[in-house]
Design an enzyme around this catalytic site. Structure first.
Site, PDB file in Angstrom:
ATOM      1  N   LYS A 207      60.131  97.924  26.134  1.00  0.00           N
ATOM      2  CA  LYS A 207      58.497  97.596  26.669  1.00  0.00           C
ATOM      3  C   LYS A 207      58.550  97.595  28.096  1.00  0.00           C
ATOM      4  O   LYS A 207      58.824  96.651  28.866  1.00  0.00           O
ATOM      5  CB  LYS A 207      57.675  96.366  26.072  1.00  0.00           C
ATOM      6  CG  LYS A 207      56.140  96.672  26.113  1.00  0.00           C
ATOM      7  CD  LYS A 207      55.707  95.167  25.997  1.00  0.00           C
ATOM      8  CE  LYS A 207      55.524  94.511  27.308  1.00  0.00           C
ATOM      9  NZ  LYS A 207      54.494  94.935  28.260  1.00  0.00           N
ATOM     10  N   GLU A 281      66.536  87.665  33.498  1.00  0.00           N
ATOM     11  CA  GLU A 281      66.428  87.834  34.831  1.00  0.00           C
ATOM     12  C   GLU A 281      65.054  87.411  35.338  1.00  0.00           C
ATOM     13  O   GLU A 281      64.218  88.125  35.192  1.00  0.00           O
ATOM     14  CB  GLU A 281      66.848  89.304  35.251  1.00  0.00           C
ATOM     15  CG  GLU A 281      67.433  89.280  36.573  1.00  0.00           C
ATOM     16  CD  GLU A 281      66.430  89.582  37.522  1.00  0.00           C
ATOM     17  OE1 GLU A 281      65.848  88.526  38.259  1.00  0.00           O
ATOM     18  OE2 GLU A 281      66.065  90.981  37.919  1.00  0.00           O
ATOM     19  N   CYS A 315      62.232  90.234  43.150  1.00  0.00           N
ATOM     20  CA  CYS A 315      62.655  89.040  42.435  1.00  0.00           C
ATOM     21  C   CYS A 315      63.521  88.070  43.163  1.00  0.00           C
ATOM     22  O   CYS A 315      63.495  86.798  43.550  1.00  0.00           O
ATOM     23  CB  CYS A 315      63.265  88.979  41.055  1.00  0.00           C
ATOM     24  SG  CYS A 315      64.260  90.440  40.955  1.00  0.00           S
ATOM     25  N   GLU A 413      57.189  81.031  43.805  1.00  0.00           N
ATOM     26  CA  GLU A 413      57.397  82.493  44.183  1.00  0.00           C
ATOM     27  C   GLU A 413      55.667  83.302  44.297  1.00  0.00           C
ATOM     28  O   GLU A 413      55.103  83.195  43.468  1.00  0.00           O
ATOM     29  CB  GLU A 413      58.086  83.134  43.085  1.00  0.00           C
ATOM     30  CG  GLU A 413      58.296  84.684  43.275  1.00  0.00           C
ATOM     31  CD  GLU A 413      59.125  84.983  41.891  1.00  0.00           C
ATOM     32  OE1 GLU A 413      58.809  84.830  40.680  1.00  0.00           O
ATOM     33  OE2 GLU A 413      60.003  85.978  42.142  1.00  0.00           O
TER      34      GLU A 413
HETATM   35  P1  NDP Z   1      55.452  88.827  33.321  1.00  0.00           P
HETATM   36  O1  NDP Z   1      56.751  87.746  33.316  1.00  0.00           O
HETATM   37  O2  NDP Z   1      54.506  88.197  32.648  1.00  0.00           O
HETATM   38  O3  NDP Z   1      55.705  90.110  32.760  1.00  0.00           O
HETATM   39  C1  NDP Z   1      57.142  90.664  32.595  1.00  0.00           C
HETATM   40  C2  NDP Z   1      57.149  91.427  31.469  1.00  0.00           C
HETATM   41  O4  NDP Z   1      57.103  90.736  30.160  1.00  0.00           O
HETATM   42  C3  NDP Z   1      56.055  92.478  31.172  1.00  0.00           C
HETATM   43  O5  NDP Z   1      56.379  93.675  30.736  1.00  0.00           O
HETATM   44  C4  NDP Z   1      54.973  91.681  30.510  1.00  0.00           C
HETATM   45  O6  NDP Z   1      53.907  92.643  29.877  1.00  0.00           O
HETATM   46  C5  NDP Z   1      55.693  91.016  29.407  1.00  0.00           C
HETATM   47  N1  NDP Z   1      55.198  89.909  28.926  1.00  0.00           N
HETATM   48  C6  NDP Z   1      54.126  88.996  29.439  1.00  0.00           C
HETATM   49  N2  NDP Z   1      54.121  87.946  28.476  1.00  0.00           N
HETATM   50  C7  NDP Z   1      55.071  87.972  27.533  1.00  0.00           C
HETATM   51  C8  NDP Z   1      55.134  87.202  26.389  1.00  0.00           C
HETATM   52  N3  NDP Z   1      54.675  86.172  26.130  1.00  0.00           N
HETATM   53  N4  NDP Z   1      56.405  87.681  25.631  1.00  0.00           N
HETATM   54  C9  NDP Z   1      57.120  88.926  25.805  1.00  0.00           C
HETATM   55  N5  NDP Z   1      56.930  89.639  27.080  1.00  0.00           N
HETATM   56  C10 NDP Z   1      55.788  89.099  27.637  1.00  0.00           C
HETATM   57  O7  NDP Z   1      55.312  88.849  34.858  1.00  0.00           O
HETATM   58  P2  NDP Z   1      53.911  89.311  35.560  1.00  0.00           P
HETATM   59  O8  NDP Z   1      53.896  90.762  35.442  1.00  0.00           O
HETATM   60  O9  NDP Z   1      52.534  88.756  34.845  1.00  0.00           O
HETATM   61  O10 NDP Z   1      54.063  88.605  36.901  1.00  0.00           O
HETATM   62  C11 NDP Z   1      53.816  87.384  37.128  1.00  0.00           C
HETATM   63  C12 NDP Z   1      54.758  86.683  38.168  1.00  0.00           C
HETATM   64  O11 NDP Z   1      56.050  86.969  37.822  1.00  0.00           O
HETATM   65  C13 NDP Z   1      54.936  87.285  39.526  1.00  0.00           C
HETATM   66  O12 NDP Z   1      54.101  86.920  40.440  1.00  0.00           O
HETATM   67  C14 NDP Z   1      56.330  87.119  39.803  1.00  0.00           C
HETATM   68  O13 NDP Z   1      56.216  85.860  40.486  1.00  0.00           O
HETATM   69  C15 NDP Z   1      56.961  87.071  38.481  1.00  0.00           C
HETATM   70  N6  NDP Z   1      57.593  88.175  38.479  1.00  0.00           N
HETATM   71  C16 NDP Z   1      59.180  88.357  38.444  1.00  0.00           C
HETATM   72  C17 NDP Z   1      59.892  89.341  38.429  1.00  0.00           C
HETATM   73  C18 NDP Z   1      61.144  89.359  38.588  1.00  0.00           C
HETATM   74  O14 NDP Z   1      61.775  90.520  38.627  1.00  0.00           O
HETATM   75  N7  NDP Z   1      61.747  88.331  38.472  1.00  0.00           N
HETATM   76  C19 NDP Z   1      59.204  90.751  38.069  1.00  0.00           C
HETATM   77  C20 NDP Z   1      57.854  90.737  37.699  1.00  0.00           C
HETATM   78  C21 NDP Z   1      57.234  89.420  37.886  1.00  0.00           C
HETATM   79  P3  NDP Z   1      52.689  92.826  30.644  1.00  0.00           P
HETATM   80  O15 NDP Z   1      53.049  93.277  32.084  1.00  0.00           O
HETATM   81  O16 NDP Z   1      52.138  94.344  29.917  1.00  0.00           O
HETATM   82  O17 NDP Z   1      51.679  91.952  30.594  1.00  0.00           O
END
Ligand code: NDP
Length: 501
Positions: A207, A281, A315, A413
């Protein structure tokens, strides 16, 4: 006395600063526009990629893929329900016996074909990534797409050599893998997840993030083009609910997640009572440490690269800068000069350094942190002379001085182009301040002394430590965190372990 602690610094003792604005006659050096000219075909509407075909979502619902630099709708993307996830898992399960039964050499051939096709379609993929995600074209073109292809090449090489990766063992695939990726490096994260899984004989349901689905869907076309057996790769687009349906599906053997620590913790709780394997991660608040004996110009380039690359949506971003007190003012001056030359704006322009923020929601989150930073008493220094476009989501790169370890911007973050600058006096203090974080993803160390490099690097709680460099990625090198930054590694021999039993 330092600029971070007081503003009445005796600048007469500081080396002469090069005033770039004065040198260029009052403005910044201007470049002629250099827009990327190709526009890849984008369908009005995309289905889900299940069992090797594009199919309609059972709900019939689609959501908009938005270009964050223009706010234009690029396409409508299918919203997968739990029922669609079930169809995808079934397709992956059906494909598993034949795929895992192929010889490693034959599996490797498919991976090599994917890698070559990604190279052939590199320009199209880069443009698509930039249109959909907002990152500068020079980064999609020179970092995201080449690294994604490199991950397929690297893992293609392992497919028939897994016994050499784990001598004396007979590694077997885990089975059907559910993979959930974020929006900051959409195609690269896809490659980090799919390439090792396939090399080890697993099938996948992936996904992409809601705001960046288009390169994953183009990747699905590549799977069709190279004749990848149906059901080996399935792509279900959707929001968090779709990810949740993957995590909760009973017939999935492994979950691999990259994203926020909050969602990672929820996934860990959901997976704990099941037989599923898990790798996470998650987020970071990585320390970039500059010692007084470092080459300061080189270090400033590393600081810029560490925090402003990909608009800070990284990240492992070096978002906490620790500078030895004796050189703090010089570093802050150099940083002020350098940040003022960053070009913010149209991500499709080949000269742009900082593109659009990925979504309106993320821009609001960054602005909230900036307001908190100022309210808590830190001093904001904003760079870049660029005039921002009227439409789209933009944030000028900035750094804060006068930051205390208790300040929110030095603990949480931000995931944007926002840097917290702090100082230290001794190596011991640098190490203890760097480790004073719930996260432990990455760190940078800048010094001229080899012995100091090794001493400091091995005492930092970080999965990756870059020495006199930052943000260097290679498929042969394992990437992953400590503490609340997650567990499991991606890349290298360690990364294969996550997909074998
Ligand atoms: P999320 O953790 O919400 O999203 C990451 C992935 O998980 C997306 O595909 C998201 O879908 C999906 N997801 C969201 N909720 C669920 C759930 N309950 N169960 C399973 N999968 C889920 O990150 P965000 O995009 O909302 O970003 C928020 C914060 O996360 C950022 O500000 C940053 O701090 C951090 N982040 C860290 C990353 C890293 O590489 N370590 C990468 C991205 C974000 P969808 O996007 O469609 O909601």
């Amino acid at each position: 006395m330092s600029k971070a602690q007081a503003s009445n610094v005796n600048t007469s003792q500081q080396p002469q600063r090069l005033d770039l604005r004065a040198a260029s006659g009052g403005g910044i050096f201007e470049y002629a526009p250099a827009p990327e000219s190709i526009r890849p075909e984008i369908a009005d509407k995309y289905g889900l990629f299940i069992g090797g075909e594009f199919v309609d979502p059972t709900s019939g619902n689609h959501f908009a893929a938005i270009n964050p630099a223009t706010e234009d709708t690029l396409s409508m993307v299918a919203d997968a329900s739990a029922q669609d996830v079930d169809r995808a898992v079934q397709a992956a399960r059906d494909a598993l016996p034949a795929w895992s039964g192929l010889s490693g050499k034959d599996r490797g051939k498919y991976l090599f074909r994917i890698a070559r096709r990604m190279q052939e379609r590199a320009r199209e993929l880069a443009v698509l990534e930039t249109l959909d995600g907002g990152k500068p074209i020079k980064e999609s073109r020179d970092v995201d797409v080449p690294l994604a292809a490199a991950h397929f090449f690297y893992h293609a090489g392992w497919a028939d050599k897994l016994r050499f990766a784990f001598p004396g063992r007979d590694p077997q695939p885990v089975g059907v893998c559910g993979q959930i990726i974020p929006w900051n490096f959409p195609l690269m994260m896809l490659a980090w997840k799919i390439a090792p899984a396939l090399a080890c004989g697993n099938t996948v349901v992936l996904k992409p993030a809601e705001t960046t689905s288009l390169t994953a869907l183009r990747f699905a076309h590549i799977c069709q083009e190279i004749g990848l057996p149906k059901g080996v790769v399935n792509i279900v687009t959707g929001a968090g609910e779709t990810g949740k349906a993957i995590v909760e599906h009973n017939d999935i053997d492994k979950i691999a997640f990259t994203g926020s620590t909050a969602v990672g913790k929820a996934i860990a709780r959901a997976v704990a009572p099941t037989r599923k394997k898990l790798s996470l991660e998650l987020g970071g608040k990585s320390a970039n440490i500059v010692f007084e004996d470092a080459s300061l110009d080189q270090a400033v380039e590393g600081i810029i690269e560490g925090i402003y690359f990909n608009q800070g949506h990284v990240c492992c971003a070096g978002s906490r800068l620790f500078v030895q007190e004796s050189v703090l003012d010089r570093v802050v001056d150099k940083l002020t000069d350098r940040i003022s030359t960053l070009r913010v704006g149209d991500p499709m322009d080949k000269n742009t350094d900082v593109g659009a923020i990925n979504s309106e929601e993320q821009l609001e989150a960054i602005q909230r942190y900036q307001a908190i930073g100022t309210n808590e008493g830190a001093v904001k220094h904003e760079g870049s002379q660029s005039a921002l476009p009227e439409k789209g989501y933009w944030c000028k790169p900035c750094f804060y001085t006068g930051v205390q370890p208790s300040h929110t911007i030095s603990r949480e973050e931000v995931f944007g182009p926002v840097l917290a600058v702090m100082s230290f006096r001794t190596p011991e203090e640098a190490i203890s301040r760097a480790n004073n974080s719930p996260y432990g993803l990455a760190a940078g160390v800048w010094t001229d002394k080899g012995s100091k490099i090794f001493d400091v690097a091995k005492r930092l709680d970080a999965g990756i430590v870059w020495l006199n460099s930052y943000n260097k990625f290679d498929p042969t090198s394992p990437f992953g965190g400590f503490k609340e930054s997650g567990f499991g590694r991606e890349g290298g021999r360690h990364g294969l372990m996550a997909y074998c039993k």
